[in-house]
Design a protein around this motif. Structure first.
Motif, PDB file in Angstrom:
ATOM      1  N   GLN A   1       0.834  -1.193   0.000  1.00  0.00           N
ATOM      2  CA  GLN A   1       0.000   0.000   0.000  1.00  0.00           C
ATOM      3  C   GLN A   1       0.873   1.248   0.000  1.00  0.00           C
ATOM      4  OE1 GLN A   1      -2.262   0.886   3.568  1.00  0.00           O
ATOM      5  NE2 GLN A   1      -0.897  -0.341   4.856  1.00  0.00           N
ATOM      6  N   ALA A   2       0.257   2.347  -0.437  1.00  0.00           N
ATOM      7  CA  ALA A   2       0.916   3.653  -0.407  1.00  0.00           C
ATOM      8  C   ALA A   2      -0.147   4.707  -0.136  1.00  0.00           C
ATOM      9  CB  ALA A   2       1.622   3.935  -1.734  1.00  0.00           C
ATOM     10  N   ARG A   3       0.194   5.705   0.708  1.00  0.00           N
ATOM     11  CA  ARG A   3      -0.778   6.733   1.074  1.00  0.00           C
ATOM     12  C   ARG A   3      -0.078   8.088   1.202  1.00  0.00           C
ATOM     13  NH1 ARG A   3      -3.344   2.964   0.061  1.00  0.00           N
ATOM     14  NH2 ARG A   3      -5.135   2.036   1.137  1.00  0.00           N
ATOM     15  N   LEU A   4      -0.854   9.112   0.924  1.00  0.00           N
ATOM     16  CA  LEU A   4      -0.394  10.467   1.156  1.00  0.00           C
ATOM     17  C   LEU A   4      -0.658  10.858   2.610  1.00  0.00           C
ATOM     18  CD1 LEU A   4      -1.793  12.234  -2.058  1.00  0.00           C
ATOM     19  CD2 LEU A   4       0.440  11.147  -1.735  1.00  0.00           C
ATOM     20  N   GLN A   5      -0.443  12.120   2.913  1.00  0.00           N
ATOM     21  CA  GLN A   5      -0.714  12.620   4.260  1.00  0.00           C
ATOM     22  C   GLN A   5      -2.194  12.403   4.606  1.00  0.00           C
ATOM     23  OE1 GLN A   5      -0.499  16.998   5.359  1.00  0.00           O
ATOM     24  NE2 GLN A   5       1.503  16.300   6.093  1.00  0.00           N
ATOM     25  N   ASN A   6      -2.442  12.114   5.891  1.00  0.00           N
ATOM     26  CA  ASN A   6      -3.798  11.857   6.380  1.00  0.00           C
ATOM     27  C   ASN A   6      -4.444  10.641   5.718  1.00  0.00           C
ATOM     28  OD1 ASN A   6      -3.954  14.124   8.213  1.00  0.00           O
ATOM     29  ND2 ASN A   6      -4.164  15.435   6.393  1.00  0.00           N
ATOM     30  N   ASN A   7      -3.603   9.702   5.249  1.00  0.00           N
ATOM     31  CA  ASN A   7      -4.074   8.453   4.639  1.00  0.00           C
ATOM     32  C   ASN A   7      -4.876   8.684   3.354  1.00  0.00           C
ATOM     33  OD1 ASN A   7      -2.973   6.385   6.240  1.00  0.00           O
ATOM     34  ND2 ASN A   7      -4.528   6.713   7.821  1.00  0.00           N
ATOM     35  N   LYS A   8      -4.638   9.794   2.685  1.00  0.00           N
ATOM     36  CA  LYS A   8      -5.340  10.046   1.434  1.00  0.00           C
ATOM     37  C   LYS A   8      -4.755   9.193   0.313  1.00  0.00           C
ATOM     38  CE  LYS A   8      -6.781  14.790   2.463  1.00  0.00           C
ATOM     39  NZ  LYS A   8      -6.686  16.223   2.039  1.00  0.00           N
ATOM     40  N   GLY A   9      -5.613   8.878  -0.669  1.00  0.00           N
ATOM     41  CA  GLY A   9      -5.156   8.109  -1.816  1.00  0.00           C
ATOM     42  C   GLY A   9      -4.142   8.883  -2.648  1.00  0.00           C
ATOM     43  N   VAL A  10      -3.347   8.139  -3.421  1.00  0.00           N
ATOM     44  CA  VAL A  10      -2.257   8.730  -4.209  1.00  0.00           C
ATOM     45  C   VAL A  10      -2.779   9.089  -5.605  1.00  0.00           C
ATOM     46  CG1 VAL A  10       0.054   8.331  -5.142  1.00  0.00           C
ATOM     47  CG2 VAL A  10      -0.590   7.369  -2.917  1.00  0.00           C
ATOM     48  N   ASP A  11      -2.454  10.290  -6.051  1.00  0.00           N
ATOM     49  CA  ASP A  11      -2.887  10.731  -7.385  1.00  0.00           C
ATOM     50  C   ASP A  11      -2.195   9.897  -8.453  1.00  0.00           C
ATOM     51  OD1 ASP A  11      -0.418  12.451  -8.536  1.00  0.00           O
ATOM     52  OD2 ASP A  11      -0.601  12.745  -6.360  1.00  0.00           O
ATOM     53  N   GLU A  12      -2.758   9.915  -9.671  1.00  0.00           N
ATOM     54  CA  GLU A  12      -2.303   9.013 -10.730  1.00  0.00           C
ATOM     55  C   GLU A  12      -0.858   9.272 -11.132  1.00  0.00           C
ATOM     56  OE1 GLU A  12      -3.739   7.405 -15.145  1.00  0.00           O
ATOM     57  OE2 GLU A  12      -5.027   8.727 -13.954  1.00  0.00           O
ATOM     58  N   ALA A  13      -0.455  10.532 -11.243  1.00  0.00           N
ATOM     59  CA  ALA A  13       0.913  10.842 -11.666  1.00  0.00           C
ATOM     60  C   ALA A  13       1.932  10.335 -10.641  1.00  0.00           C
ATOM     61  CB  ALA A  13       1.066  12.348 -11.875  1.00  0.00           C
ATOM     62  N   THR A  14       1.655  10.579  -9.368  1.00  0.00           N
ATOM     63  CA  THR A  14       2.562  10.100  -8.311  1.00  0.00           C
ATOM     64  C   THR A  14       2.556   8.583  -8.278  1.00  0.00           C
ATOM     65  OG1 THR A  14       2.129  12.092  -7.013  1.00  0.00           O
ATOM     66  CG2 THR A  14       3.075  10.211  -5.849  1.00  0.00           C
ATOM     67  N   ARG A  15       1.383   7.992  -8.492  1.00  0.00           N
ATOM     68  CA  ARG A  15       1.268   6.531  -8.503  1.00  0.00           C
ATOM     69  C   ARG A  15       2.174   5.933  -9.578  1.00  0.00           C
ATOM     70  NH1 ARG A  15      -4.583   4.559  -9.954  1.00  0.00           N
ATOM     71  NH2 ARG A  15      -4.966   5.996  -8.220  1.00  0.00           N
ATOM     72  N   GLU A  16       2.131   6.476 -10.781  1.00  0.00           N
ATOM     73  CA  GLU A  16       2.946   5.941 -11.866  1.00  0.00           C
ATOM     74  C   GLU A  16       4.435   6.082 -11.570  1.00  0.00           C
ATOM     75  OE1 GLU A  16       1.633   7.976 -15.337  1.00  0.00           O
ATOM     76  OE2 GLU A  16      -0.272   6.866 -15.488  1.00  0.00           O
ATOM     77  N   ALA A  17       4.804   7.193 -10.952  1.00  0.00           N
ATOM     78  CA  ALA A  17       6.217   7.402 -10.627  1.00  0.00           C
ATOM     79  C   ALA A  17       6.684   6.405  -9.566  1.00  0.00           C
ATOM     80  CB  ALA A  17       6.428   8.836 -10.145  1.00  0.00           C
ATOM     81  N   ILE A  18       5.864   6.144  -8.582  1.00  0.00           N
ATOM     82  CA  ILE A  18       6.231   5.191  -7.520  1.00  0.00           C
ATOM     83  C   ILE A  18       6.343   3.790  -8.091  1.00  0.00           C
ATOM     84  CG2 ILE A  18       5.382   4.068  -5.428  1.00  0.00           C
ATOM     85  CD1 ILE A  18       4.197   6.776  -4.579  1.00  0.00           C
ATOM     86  N   VAL A  19       5.394   3.387  -8.923  1.00  0.00           N
ATOM     87  CA  VAL A  19       5.438   2.048  -9.523  1.00  0.00           C
ATOM     88  C   VAL A  19       6.708   1.882 -10.346  1.00  0.00           C
ATOM     89  CG1 VAL A  19       4.351   0.533 -11.228  1.00  0.00           C
ATOM     90  CG2 VAL A  19       2.954   1.694  -9.505  1.00  0.00           C
ATOM     91  N   ALA A  20       7.045   2.882 -11.135  1.00  0.00           N
ATOM     92  CA  ALA A  20       8.256   2.802 -11.957  1.00  0.00           C
ATOM     93  C   ALA A  20       9.504   2.687 -11.078  1.00  0.00           C
ATOM     94  CB  ALA A  20       8.358   4.036 -12.866  1.00  0.00           C
ATOM     95  N   GLU A  21       9.533   3.448  -9.980  1.00  0.00           N
ATOM     96  CA  GLU A  21      10.705   3.403  -9.087  1.00  0.00           C
ATOM     97  C   GLU A  21      10.830   2.039  -8.426  1.00  0.00           C
ATOM     98  OE1 GLU A  21      13.996   5.804  -7.745  1.00  0.00           O
ATOM     99  OE2 GLU A  21      12.431   6.133  -9.245  1.00  0.00           O
ATOM    100  N   LEU A  22       9.714   1.492  -7.952  1.00  0.00           N
ATOM    101  CA  LEU A  22       9.738   0.185  -7.293  1.00  0.00           C
ATOM    102  C   LEU A  22      10.165  -0.915  -8.256  1.00  0.00           C
ATOM    103  CD1 LEU A  22       6.474   0.437  -5.144  1.00  0.00           C
ATOM    104  CD2 LEU A  22       8.810   0.367  -4.270  1.00  0.00           C
ATOM    105  N   ARG A  23       9.617  -0.890  -9.467  1.00  0.00           N
ATOM    106  CA  ARG A  23       9.997  -1.912 -10.439  1.00  0.00           C
ATOM    107  C   ARG A  23      11.457  -1.763 -10.832  1.00  0.00           C
ATOM    108  NH1 ARG A  23       4.327  -1.855 -13.950  1.00  0.00           N
ATOM    109  NH2 ARG A  23       3.293  -3.505 -12.708  1.00  0.00           N
ATOM    110  N   GLY A  24      11.933  -0.526 -10.901  1.00  0.00           N
ATOM    111  CA  GLY A  24      13.350  -0.305 -11.182  1.00  0.00           C
ATOM    112  C   GLY A  24      14.255  -0.859 -10.088  1.00  0.00           C
ATOM    113  N   MET A  25      13.728  -0.958  -8.871  1.00  0.00           N
ATOM    114  CA  MET A  25      14.478  -1.524  -7.740  1.00  0.00           C
ATOM    115  C   MET A  25      14.376  -3.050  -7.695  1.00  0.00           C
ATOM    116  SD  MET A  25      13.109   1.356  -5.034  1.00  0.00           S
ATOM    117  CE  MET A  25      13.512   0.434  -3.547  1.00  0.00           C
ATOM    118  N   GLY A  26      13.598  -3.605  -8.638  1.00  0.00           N
ATOM    119  CA  GLY A  26      13.443  -5.053  -8.672  1.00  0.00           C
ATOM    120  C   GLY A  26      12.375  -5.585  -7.745  1.00  0.00           C
ATOM    121  N   LEU A  27      11.501  -4.709  -7.252  1.00  0.00           N
ATOM    122  CA  LEU A  27      10.438  -5.120  -6.350  1.00  0.00           C
ATOM    123  C   LEU A  27       9.158  -5.373  -7.141  1.00  0.00           C
ATOM    124  CD1 LEU A  27      11.176  -2.519  -3.548  1.00  0.00           C
ATOM    125  CD2 LEU A  27      11.690  -4.957  -3.480  1.00  0.00           C
TER     126      LEU A  27
END
Length: 343
Positions: free
Chosen positions: A280-306
């Motif tokens: 899971q991933a959350r913004l401040q106050n447990n808010k959902g993550v916007d689409e642009a930030t979501r795509e960046a996080i997914v790319a970073e995690l996959r780049g780390m081999g996760l």
């Protein structure tokens, strides 16, 4: 120790009528007391509570010798003198304690615990200053390790069940901590302002250093490698991340922080097939993550081999259901999106 009845005969085992009142105020000793003072048991029932407790204490005590005790004297002679007929040497404060035990007789184990505690100077002092001495108080003190009793504080005001848990925790910590360090921790416990703070301190004593994170992170994605770092993030993001400390300690979670704005907290969990994966991933106050930030996080995690995608459990569950004629498979992107969605 033999017991002599008020009439002067050694107590026999013949049956006697026992009144409901006697069973109410001295349930563990009613049959014996009925033999000592046959119904209606007036001398015993009308005696001051301290006297009744002394008689029951005598019946509860393990015999130290073959001395005969005239129970009539326990009700009539000066209390300070007859206490030593039952317990010799009597611990300081026993006479006064007998006057503050309430109306109902205690169990043999509770009386024996009282004698043990009165033999400890610090605990005896605490009991001397108590307006009343309850069974629950004695059970609490008896359950605690002697060092915790001596330190005092909130621990001495726990319930018996809470005291048993604290004693178990103390025994486990003693196996890991040096005596000096454990003494320091007990001292810190004694200064806790309330029960919640006390048990929070004890829980922290079980929280050793966090395991090494599954990935050292990147410039954008930083592992929170200490308990202090996780708690600081919980404060900054105003969420329940503090509750994940124990998950991280037991390697059921690894917590990372997404550093670019707007910032996010990311939980990875171990997977039986994929290794560590996004949970899971959350913004401040447990808010959902916007689409642009979501795509960046997914790319970073996959780049780390996760792994970012369905968990092995989700795939196995789908395979178990796939033979059904009405089977439908959720798109993998939708499954991933749930990891970023505010519940």
């Amino acid at each position: 120790m033999s017991v002599i009845t008020p009439a002067g005969a050694v107590l026999a085992g013949s049956p006697h009528t026992t009144s409901p009142l006697l069973r109410l105020i001295a349930p563990d000793y009613a049959d014996t007391l009925a033999a000592l003072w046959p119904a209606p048991h007036t001398p015993f029932l009308t005696a001051p509570a301290a006297r009744r407790h002394l008689v029951c204490l005598m019946l509860a005590s393990e015999p130290a010798d073959a001395r005969a005790v005239e129970v009539g004297a326990l009700l009539d002679a000066p209390l300070r003198k007859v206490v030593r007929l039952v317990v010799d040497p009597a611990p300081d404060g026993l006479r006064r304690a007998l006057e503050r035990l309430g109306e109902i007789a205690w169990s043999p184990a509770d009386y024996r615990a009282l004698l043990t505690l009165l033999a400890e100077p610090a605990t005896a002092k605490r009991l001397r200053h108590a307006e009343a001495i309850t069974v629950e108080q004695i059970r609490t003190l008896a359950a605690l390790p002697s060092s915790v009793r001596e330190a005092g504080g909130t621990a001495t005001r726990l319930t018996p069940a809470q005291a048993e848990l604290l004693a178990e925790a103390h025994a486990m910590l003693r196996r890991r901590l040096s005596p000096g360090v454990l003494d320091d921790r007990v001292g810190a416990w004694s200064r806790a302002a309330n029960t919640r703070t006390l048990f929070g301190l004890v829980a922290d004593d079980f929280r050793h250093d966090l395991p090494k994170p599954p990935h050292p992170g990147t410039e954008k994605l930083r592992p929170l490698e200490t308990i202090a770092a996780i708690r600081d993030a919980a404060r900054r993001y105003r969420n329940c991340l503090d509750g994940y400390v124990d998950h991280a300690l037991d390697e059921r979670s690894a917590i990372y922080e997404w550093l670019p704005q707007p910032g996010a907290v990311i939980e990875l969990t171990p997977d039986s097939f994929f290794g560590w994966r996004l949970d899971q991933a959350r913004l401040q106050n447990n808010k959902g993550v916007d689409e642009a930030t979501r795509e960046a996080i997914v790319a970073e995690l996959r780049g780390m081999g996760l792994h970012v995608g369905r968990s092995a459990w989700q795939i196995r569950r789908a395979l178990n259901q796939a033979a059904s004629p009405g089977f439908k498979l959720e798109p993998v992107d939708a499954a991933i999106a749930e990891y970023f969605t505010d519940d």
